[in-house]
Design a protein around this motif. Sequence first.
Motif, PDB file in Angstrom:
ATOM      1  N   TYR A  12       7.627   4.950   7.805  1.00  0.00           N
ATOM      2  CA  TYR A  12       6.212   4.966   7.476  1.00  0.00           C
ATOM      3  C   TYR A  12       5.665   3.305   7.346  1.00  0.00           C
ATOM      4  O   TYR A  12       6.295   2.613   6.639  1.00  0.00           O
ATOM      5  CB  TYR A  12       6.053   5.612   6.060  1.00  0.00           C
ATOM      6  CG  TYR A  12       4.481   5.626   6.096  1.00  0.00           C
ATOM      7  CD1 TYR A  12       3.857   6.894   6.579  1.00  0.00           C
ATOM      8  CD2 TYR A  12       3.566   4.780   5.351  1.00  0.00           C
ATOM      9  CE1 TYR A  12       2.282   7.096   6.243  1.00  0.00           C
ATOM     10  CE2 TYR A  12       2.270   5.510   5.060  1.00  0.00           C
ATOM     11  CZ  TYR A  12       1.801   6.350   5.750  1.00  0.00           C
ATOM     12  OH  TYR A  12       0.322   6.557   5.462  1.00  0.00           O
ATOM     13  N   PRO A  13       4.886   2.914   8.250  1.00  0.00           N
ATOM     14  CA  PRO A  13       4.140   1.458   8.117  1.00  0.00           C
ATOM     15  C   PRO A  13       3.694   1.071   6.705  1.00  0.00           C
ATOM     16  O   PRO A  13       2.712   1.764   6.204  1.00  0.00           O
ATOM     17  CB  PRO A  13       3.162   1.487   9.203  1.00  0.00           C
ATOM     18  CG  PRO A  13       2.623   3.000   9.466  1.00  0.00           C
ATOM     19  CD  PRO A  13       3.851   3.772   9.003  1.00  0.00           C
ATOM     20  N   PRO A  20       2.303  -5.687   3.666  1.00  0.00           N
ATOM     21  CA  PRO A  20       3.232  -6.584   3.017  1.00  0.00           C
ATOM     22  C   PRO A  20       2.744  -6.228   1.419  1.00  0.00           C
ATOM     23  O   PRO A  20       1.327  -6.286   1.155  1.00  0.00           O
ATOM     24  CB  PRO A  20       2.941  -7.654   3.668  1.00  0.00           C
ATOM     25  CG  PRO A  20       2.524  -7.350   5.017  1.00  0.00           C
ATOM     26  CD  PRO A  20       1.636  -6.062   4.918  1.00  0.00           C
ATOM     27  N   GLY A  21       3.570  -6.219   0.462  1.00  0.00           N
ATOM     28  CA  GLY A  21       3.463  -6.257  -0.838  1.00  0.00           C
ATOM     29  C   GLY A  21       3.260  -4.986  -1.561  1.00  0.00           C
ATOM     30  O   GLY A  21       2.996  -4.768  -2.641  1.00  0.00           O
ATOM     31  N   CYS A  22       3.204  -3.823  -0.320  1.00  0.00           N
ATOM     32  CA  CYS A  22       3.244  -2.355  -0.966  1.00  0.00           C
ATOM     33  C   CYS A  22       4.394  -1.775  -1.055  1.00  0.00           C
ATOM     34  O   CYS A  22       5.440  -2.240  -0.256  1.00  0.00           O
ATOM     35  CB  CYS A  22       2.240  -1.672  -0.115  1.00  0.00           C
ATOM     36  SG  CYS A  22       0.571  -2.141  -0.115  1.00  0.00           S
ATOM     37  N   THR A  23       4.736  -0.847  -1.694  1.00  0.00           N
ATOM     38  CA  THR A  23       6.106  -0.146  -1.999  1.00  0.00           C
ATOM     39  C   THR A  23       6.084   0.786  -0.677  1.00  0.00           C
ATOM     40  O   THR A  23       5.165   1.825  -0.543  1.00  0.00           O
ATOM     41  CB  THR A  23       6.139   0.328  -3.418  1.00  0.00           C
ATOM     42  OG1 THR A  23       6.010  -0.670  -4.246  1.00  0.00           O
ATOM     43  CG2 THR A  23       7.489   1.115  -3.571  1.00  0.00           C
ATOM     44  N   SER A  24       6.960   1.076  -0.145  1.00  0.00           N
ATOM     45  CA  SER A  24       7.531   2.071   0.913  1.00  0.00           C
ATOM     46  C   SER A  24       7.624   3.581   0.037  1.00  0.00           C
ATOM     47  O   SER A  24       8.066   3.522  -0.744  1.00  0.00           O
ATOM     48  CB  SER A  24       8.647   1.730   1.569  1.00  0.00           C
ATOM     49  OG  SER A  24       8.987   2.834   2.515  1.00  0.00           O
ATOM     50  N   PRO A  25       6.612   4.424   0.962  1.00  0.00           N
ATOM     51  CA  PRO A  25       6.892   5.763   0.358  1.00  0.00           C
ATOM     52  C   PRO A  25       8.274   6.387   0.645  1.00  0.00           C
ATOM     53  O   PRO A  25       8.466   7.645   0.168  1.00  0.00           O
ATOM     54  CB  PRO A  25       5.830   6.656   1.314  1.00  0.00           C
ATOM     55  CG  PRO A  25       5.582   5.763   2.527  1.00  0.00           C
ATOM     56  CD  PRO A  25       5.980   4.229   1.925  1.00  0.00           C
TER      57      PRO A  25
END
Length: 216
Positions: free
Chosen positions: A189-190, A193-198
């Motif tokens: 899942y795209p 940057p700085g976000c947590t992967s699901p």
Amino acid sequence: MAELAALEDPKARAANEKHGDDHGVNLGKLRALAKRLKTQQELARELWATQDTAARLLALLVCRPKAFGRDELDAMLRGARTPKVQDWLVNYVVKKNPHAEELRLVWTADPDPVVASAGWALTTEGVAKKPEGLDLPGLLDVIEAEMKGAPDRLQWAMNHCLAQIGIGHPEHRARAIAIGERLQVLKDYPTSPGCTSPFAPDWIAEMVRRQAPPVA
């Protein structure tokens, strides 16, 4: 309704439509309008009855969550046509309603995947805040068996529950991570940057890292 129409923004509508939402009102402006209106339960019911998505979102912000009956909330969820309305209904209203647990059980078992996803969202809330009445190993069994082939919204809700079990319950963490690794749901899942992967194993690892006490 005239105020909502005046807030319509074609760019906002185009962005929202990519996520399946058919409205063009900036949510910050919608919240400002709700703040001015304050709680008005009858107005909320009238706004909901219009079937207009922006009006329904406003209704969910100005309603009194505990004032709805069980059957009324069930009908509202089944009649909610867009993801944002469904999400706000569950998170802002149903979670605060005394019938939430009864609806969780009914919705989780529903053959409609959108309705079932609302049941799983309530289950995730329970995993985080009231796990005592939940069978966490049983939930992991269901997730392991059904998440891979579930439709998108239901899969997303089950994956969130999987991650929450791993994050909040160390005794089930290894199994939750193993299920995520085996099923590979949302692995690619795209993520900005700085976000947590699901992707559940990454999500669990990141949240556990954040919760760890700082090293002296």
